[in-house]
Design a protein around this motif. Sequence first.
Motif, short mmCIF file in Angstrom:
data_model
loop_
_atom_site.label_atom_id
_atom_site.label_comp_id
_atom_site.label_asym_id
_atom_site.label_seq_id
_atom_site.Cartn_x
_atom_site.Cartn_y
_atom_site.Cartn_z
N PHE A 1 -50.40 16.76 -3.80
CA PHE A 1 -49.04 15.15 -4.48
C PHE A 1 -47.86 15.55 -4.66
CE2 PHE A 1 -46.98 14.70 -8.35
CZ PHE A 1 -47.65 13.43 -9.24
N ASP A 2 -47.00 16.68 -4.49
CA ASP A 2 -46.00 16.81 -3.96
C ASP A 2 -45.17 16.51 -2.67
OD1 ASP A 2 -44.88 18.14 -6.37
OD2 ASP A 2 -45.58 19.73 -6.22
N VAL A 3 -46.09 16.27 -1.65
CA VAL A 3 -45.97 16.17 -0.66
C VAL A 3 -45.62 14.19 -0.31
CG1 VAL A 3 -46.12 16.04 1.98
CG2 VAL A 3 -45.98 17.59 0.46
N LEU A 4 -46.99 14.19 -1.14
CA LEU A 4 -47.27 12.81 -1.28
C LEU A 4 -46.19 11.60 -1.80
CD1 LEU A 4 -48.04 9.98 0.29
CD2 LEU A 4 -50.04 10.22 -1.71
N ARG A 5 -45.69 12.58 -3.30
CA ARG A 5 -44.88 11.89 -4.15
C ARG A 5 -43.46 11.81 -3.41
NH1 ARG A 5 -43.76 15.18 -8.99
NH2 ARG A 5 -42.97 16.33 -7.44
N GLN B 1 -44.05 8.36 -8.63
CA GLN B 1 -45.05 9.71 -9.15
C GLN B 1 -46.41 8.87 -10.06
OE1 GLN B 1 -43.44 13.32 -11.43
NE2 GLN B 1 -45.14 13.38 -12.95
N ASP B 2 -45.92 7.27 -10.96
CA ASP B 2 -47.09 6.76 -10.94
C ASP B 2 -47.45 6.15 -10.29
OD1 ASP B 2 -45.63 7.27 -13.64
OD2 ASP B 2 -45.10 5.00 -13.81
N LEU B 3 -47.39 5.50 -9.19
CA LEU B 3 -48.10 4.81 -7.72
C LEU B 3 -49.01 5.86 -7.39
CD1 LEU B 3 -45.39 2.29 -6.68
CD2 LEU B 3 -47.64 1.93 -7.93
N VAL B 4 -47.90 7.77 -7.10
CA VAL B 4 -48.84 8.53 -5.94
C VAL B 4 -50.47 9.01 -7.17
CG1 VAL B 4 -48.35 10.76 -5.04
CG2 VAL B 4 -47.33 9.19 -4.74
N GLN B 5 -50.12 9.71 -8.63
CA GLN B 5 -51.13 9.35 -9.43
C GLN B 5 -51.82 8.14 -9.98
OE1 GLN B 5 -50.77 12.25 -11.81
NE2 GLN B 5 -52.12 11.52 -12.27
N GLU B 6 -51.39 7.64 -9.67
CA GLU B 6 -52.90 6.14 -9.72
C GLU B 6 -53.61 6.00 -7.75
OE1 GLU B 6 -54.91 2.98 -10.23
OE2 GLU B 6 -53.86 4.14 -11.36
N ALA B 7 -53.08 6.33 -7.21
CA ALA B 7 -54.12 6.93 -5.44
C ALA B 7 -54.87 7.60 -6.02
CB ALA B 7 -52.55 7.39 -4.77
N PHE B 8 -54.37 9.22 -6.28
CA PHE B 8 -55.26 10.60 -7.00
C PHE B 8 -56.14 9.46 -7.82
CE2 PHE B 8 -52.41 12.93 -4.58
CZ PHE B 8 -52.86 13.73 -3.54
N CYS B 9 -56.27 9.23 -8.75
CA CYS B 9 -57.22 8.15 -9.84
C CYS B 9 -57.94 7.45 -8.68
CB CYS B 9 -56.49 8.07 -10.76
SG CYS B 9 -55.38 8.72 -12.04
N ARG B 10 -57.98 6.66 -8.11
CA ARG B 10 -58.86 6.06 -7.18
C ARG B 10 -59.38 6.87 -5.81
NH1 ARG B 10 -55.75 0.35 -5.86
NH2 ARG B 10 -55.33 -0.57 -8.33
N PHE C 1 -56.50 8.58 2.95
CA PHE C 1 -56.93 7.46 2.29
C PHE C 1 -55.87 7.45 1.37
CE2 PHE C 1 -59.44 6.18 -1.47
CZ PHE C 1 -59.45 5.65 -1.89
N VAL C 2 -55.77 8.16 0.13
CA VAL C 2 -55.04 8.81 -0.65
C VAL C 2 -53.31 8.23 -0.44
CG1 VAL C 2 -54.03 10.34 -2.60
CG2 VAL C 2 -56.44 10.74 -1.77
N ARG C 3 -52.85 9.01 0.93
CA ARG C 3 -51.55 8.20 1.67
C ARG C 3 -52.08 7.13 1.49
NH1 ARG C 3 -51.45 11.36 5.73
NH2 ARG C 3 -52.48 9.87 7.09
N ARG C 4 -52.54 6.04 2.32
CA ARG C 4 -52.64 4.64 2.82
C ARG C 4 -52.20 4.28 0.87
NH1 ARG C 4 -50.62 0.94 4.59
NH2 ARG C 4 -50.13 3.25 6.33
N TRP D 1 -49.32 4.28 -0.38
CA TRP D 1 -48.54 3.44 0.54
C TRP D 1 -48.50 2.04 0.35
CZ3 TRP D 1 -43.65 4.28 2.48
CH2 TRP D 1 -43.56 5.51 3.11
N ASN D 2 -50.12 1.73 0.41
CA ASN D 2 -49.94 0.34 -0.33
C ASN D 2 -49.57 -0.59 -1.65
OD1 ASN D 2 -51.56 -0.61 2.32
ND2 ASN D 2 -53.59 -0.23 1.60
N LEU D 3 -50.27 0.68 -2.27
CA LEU D 3 -49.20 0.30 -4.26
C LEU D 3 -48.27 0.40 -4.33
CD1 LEU D 3 -51.53 3.01 -5.84
CD2 LEU D 3 -51.55 0.87 -6.02
N ALA D 4 -47.56 1.17 -3.22
CA ALA D 4 -45.54 1.03 -3.36
C ALA D 4 -45.19 0.11 -2.30
CB ALA D 4 -45.60 1.98 -1.94
#
Length: 169
Positions: A28-32, A46-55, A72-75, A78-81
């Motif tokens: 989480f912290d790395v991706l955030r 933080q919101d977007l990374v949280q959303e990615a992990f929720c998905r 997968f989570v990183r992609r 990044w797509n959300l961002a």
Amino acid sequence: MTTPVAAAHRGGAEESAHDFDAFYAAKFDVLRGQIYAYLGDRAEAQDLVQEAFCRAYSKWKKICRYDDPYGFVRRVAWNLATSRLRRQRTSMNFLRRQREEHADGPSPDRVALVAALAKIPAQLRKAVVLHYLGHMSVVEIAAQEDVAEGTVKSWLSRGRAALAGHLQD
């Protein structure tokens, strides 16, 4: 009595959740940090990374079998961002094209009327506003408020009288 199959299934679900928790804690912290650097807004990152992990969590049984679940989570993050930046850019372009119109402030009479309306009971105020400012007839107000026409006429009469007392001040 718990069957061996049910116990194994329950253990698998608990293990899967434990795997996700460890995965989340490690990544989480790395991706955030990456998304924060990209967007420049820590809360949004933080919101977007949280959303990615929720998905990812909703499909974790499948995703955990990927060669690179983090990919997968990183992609997704990044797509959300990128989508977020695109929406912001579109919004800013729209706002730049809008002409700024300056409106005069309320007249002293309008200020006095609004102040006087605030001092009368809510039901009388509503009837007066609907009738005189909303241009609704007594019949329309009665239908909207589900009361008799005479009741609306009474509200208007009492509302005008109450307003007159406050507007003379």
